[in-house]
Motif scaffolding. Structure first.
Motif, PDB file in Angstrom:
ATOM      1  N   LYS A   3      13.220  13.986 -64.944  1.00  0.00           N
ATOM      2  CA  LYS A   3      14.319  13.258 -63.899  1.00  0.00           C
ATOM      3  C   LYS A   3      13.889  11.967 -63.686  1.00  0.00           C
ATOM      4  N   ASP A   4      12.889  11.481 -63.128  1.00  0.00           N
ATOM      5  CA  ASP A   4      12.364  10.306 -62.920  1.00  0.00           C
ATOM      6  C   ASP A   4      12.579   9.285 -64.121  1.00  0.00           C
ATOM      7  N   LYS A   5      12.318   9.774 -65.381  1.00  0.00           N
ATOM      8  CA  LYS A   5      12.420   8.916 -66.596  1.00  0.00           C
ATOM      9  C   LYS A   5      14.073   8.812 -66.975  1.00  0.00           C
ATOM     10  N   VAL A   6      14.647   9.893 -66.763  1.00  0.00           N
ATOM     11  CA  VAL A   6      16.311   9.661 -66.731  1.00  0.00           C
ATOM     12  C   VAL A   6      16.841   8.749 -65.915  1.00  0.00           C
ATOM     13  N   VAL A   7      16.443   8.907 -64.609  1.00  0.00           N
ATOM     14  CA  VAL A   7      16.975   8.079 -63.554  1.00  0.00           C
ATOM     15  C   VAL A   7      16.497   6.515 -63.974  1.00  0.00           C
ATOM     16  N   LYS A   8      15.485   6.349 -64.303  1.00  0.00           N
ATOM     17  CA  LYS A   8      14.969   5.000 -64.563  1.00  0.00           C
ATOM     18  C   LYS A   8      15.705   4.284 -65.810  1.00  0.00           C
ATOM     19  N   GLY A   9      15.801   5.224 -66.850  1.00  0.00           N
ATOM     20  CA  GLY A   9      16.580   4.786 -68.018  1.00  0.00           C
ATOM     21  C   GLY A   9      18.074   4.419 -67.511  1.00  0.00           C
ATOM     22  N   LEU A  10      18.993   5.354 -66.806  1.00  0.00           N
ATOM     23  CA  LEU A  10      20.017   5.059 -66.210  1.00  0.00           C
ATOM     24  C   LEU A  10      20.094   3.691 -65.331  1.00  0.00           C
ATOM     25  N   THR A  11      19.376   3.749 -64.386  1.00  0.00           N
ATOM     26  CA  THR A  11      19.353   2.397 -63.576  1.00  0.00           C
ATOM     27  C   THR A  11      19.187   1.266 -64.483  1.00  0.00           C
ATOM     28  N   ALA A  12      18.212   1.114 -65.481  1.00  0.00           N
ATOM     29  CA  ALA A  12      17.946  -0.156 -66.356  1.00  0.00           C
ATOM     30  C   ALA A  12      19.283  -0.243 -67.145  1.00  0.00           C
ATOM     31  N   GLY A  13      19.999   0.809 -67.618  1.00  0.00           N
ATOM     32  CA  GLY A  13      21.179   0.654 -68.320  1.00  0.00           C
ATOM     33  C   GLY A  13      22.115  -0.188 -67.459  1.00  0.00           C
ATOM     34  N   VAL A  14      22.254   0.323 -66.253  1.00  0.00           N
ATOM     35  CA  VAL A  14      23.484  -0.324 -65.340  1.00  0.00           C
ATOM     36  C   VAL A  14      22.894  -1.631 -65.180  1.00  0.00           C
ATOM     37  N   ILE A  67      18.934  21.820 -36.768  1.00  0.00           N
ATOM     38  CA  ILE A  67      18.076  22.248 -37.570  1.00  0.00           C
ATOM     39  C   ILE A  67      17.678  20.895 -38.104  1.00  0.00           C
ATOM     40  N   GLU A  68      16.146  20.681 -38.172  1.00  0.00           N
ATOM     41  CA  GLU A  68      15.694  19.323 -38.266  1.00  0.00           C
ATOM     42  C   GLU A  68      15.098  19.630 -39.655  1.00  0.00           C
ATOM     43  N   ILE A  69      15.412  18.445 -40.628  1.00  0.00           N
ATOM     44  CA  ILE A  69      14.840  18.411 -41.784  1.00  0.00           C
ATOM     45  C   ILE A  69      13.413  17.740 -41.687  1.00  0.00           C
ATOM     46  N   ASP A  70      12.327  18.671 -41.883  1.00  0.00           N
ATOM     47  CA  ASP A  70      11.044  18.167 -41.837  1.00  0.00           C
ATOM     48  C   ASP A  70      10.373  17.672 -43.115  1.00  0.00           C
ATOM     49  N   ARG A  71      11.334  17.733 -44.209  1.00  0.00           N
ATOM     50  CA  ARG A  71      10.727  17.466 -45.456  1.00  0.00           C
ATOM     51  C   ARG A  71       9.564  18.177 -46.074  1.00  0.00           C
ATOM     52  N   GLN A  72       9.151  19.219 -45.267  1.00  0.00           N
ATOM     53  CA  GLN A  72       7.976  20.145 -46.110  1.00  0.00           C
ATOM     54  C   GLN A  72       8.639  21.675 -46.092  1.00  0.00           C
ATOM     55  N   ARG A  73       8.880  22.322 -45.151  1.00  0.00           N
ATOM     56  CA  ARG A  73       9.694  23.651 -45.098  1.00  0.00           C
ATOM     57  C   ARG A  73      11.146  23.653 -45.168  1.00  0.00           C
ATOM     58  N   ILE A  74      11.716  22.552 -44.295  1.00  0.00           N
ATOM     59  CA  ILE A  74      13.041  22.523 -44.257  1.00  0.00           C
ATOM     60  C   ILE A  74      13.414  21.166 -45.170  1.00  0.00           C
ATOM     61  N   ILE A  75      13.954  21.187 -46.290  1.00  0.00           N
ATOM     62  CA  ILE A  75      13.902  20.157 -47.169  1.00  0.00           C
ATOM     63  C   ILE A  75      15.604  19.798 -47.440  1.00  0.00           C
ATOM     64  N   SER A  76      15.665  18.653 -47.986  1.00  0.00           N
ATOM     65  CA  SER A  76      16.959  18.127 -48.334  1.00  0.00           C
ATOM     66  C   SER A  76      17.088  18.176 -49.823  1.00  0.00           C
ATOM     67  N   SER A  77      18.181  17.968 -50.519  1.00  0.00           N
ATOM     68  CA  SER A  77      18.227  17.793 -52.065  1.00  0.00           C
ATOM     69  C   SER A  77      17.565  16.710 -52.590  1.00  0.00           C
ATOM     70  N   ASN A  78      16.920  15.567 -51.873  1.00  0.00           N
ATOM     71  CA  ASN A  78      15.987  14.717 -52.337  1.00  0.00           C
ATOM     72  C   ASN A  78      14.711  15.302 -52.676  1.00  0.00           C
ATOM     73  N   GLU A  79      14.190  16.122 -51.540  1.00  0.00           N
ATOM     74  CA  GLU A  79      12.893  16.681 -52.047  1.00  0.00           C
ATOM     75  C   GLU A  79      13.026  18.016 -52.792  1.00  0.00           C
ATOM     76  N   ALA A  80      14.115  18.514 -52.855  1.00  0.00           N
ATOM     77  CA  ALA A  80      14.005  19.546 -53.870  1.00  0.00           C
ATOM     78  C   ALA A  80      13.838  19.264 -55.102  1.00  0.00           C
ATOM     79  N   VAL A  81      14.449  18.063 -55.648  1.00  0.00           N
ATOM     80  CA  VAL A  81      14.449  17.505 -57.074  1.00  0.00           C
ATOM     81  C   VAL A  81      12.932  16.835 -57.338  1.00  0.00           C
TER      82      VAL A  81
END
Length: 179
Positions: A3-14, A67-81
């Protein structure tokens, strides 16, 4: 890593396309002033004027009140990826496009998934038949789907999250590795 490689490539392309086409890419927080004027704050504060304005805000994870997102047990899609390990069990709150996508992915990876939706059906912005067919497909894949649900008494522990789930007049306690 992929995912990181794809994001980096797309960002560089833009960035390359912007440079090639002589497009200024201004990063910061902007405020529309009216009359084609924009106030930009950030590392290079400035006021810009333009005939046409494109607003590209990106996205952010929205929390559920109480419900507080603590980024450990309660995560957002950002932490999930960014996860390096797959949880044994996970509750996915919200069954819009992102929620059903994560429910499907985690189930495919072997997590015991509970999909929780406040509204009467999953993917509530889609046609009712789409919702019904997707719910049937999820149940065949052993994804627990709970609609018309209310969450209460969330307790975050060291390794688990416990919450009350009320749906259809029935109350149950749900314990998962992550939410």
């Amino acid at each position: 890593a992929r995912k990181d490689k794809v994001v980096k490539g797309l960002t560089a392309g833009v960035a390359y396309l912007f440079k090639k086409n002589k497009i200024d890419w201004i990063k910061g927080t902007a405020r529309l002033l009216g009359g084609g004027r924009i106030d930009v704050s950030g590392s290079e504060p400035q006021t810009l004027e333009a005939k046409d304005i494109i607003i590209a805000t990106g996205s952010y994870a929205r929390s559920v009140p109480g419900i507080e997102i603590d980024r450990q047990r309660i995560i957002s899609s950002n932490e999930a990826v960014q996860m390096r390990e797959i949880p044994t069990s996970i509750a996915v709150m919200g069954s819009g496009a992102v929620g059903v996508e994560f429910a499907s992915v985690f189930a495919q990876f072997g997590s015991h998934v509970t999909l929780i939706e406040l509204l009467p059906r999953i993917v509530p912005n889609e046609d009712e038949q789409v919702s019904a067919e997707l719910e049937k497909a999820f149940k065949k894949r052993k994804i627990n789907v709970t609609t018309n649900a209310k969450i209460s008494n969330i307790k975050v522990g060291k390794d688990r999250v416990t919450m009350g789930v009320e749906a259809g007049g029935a109350k149950q306690e749900l314990t998962v590795d992550q939410v």
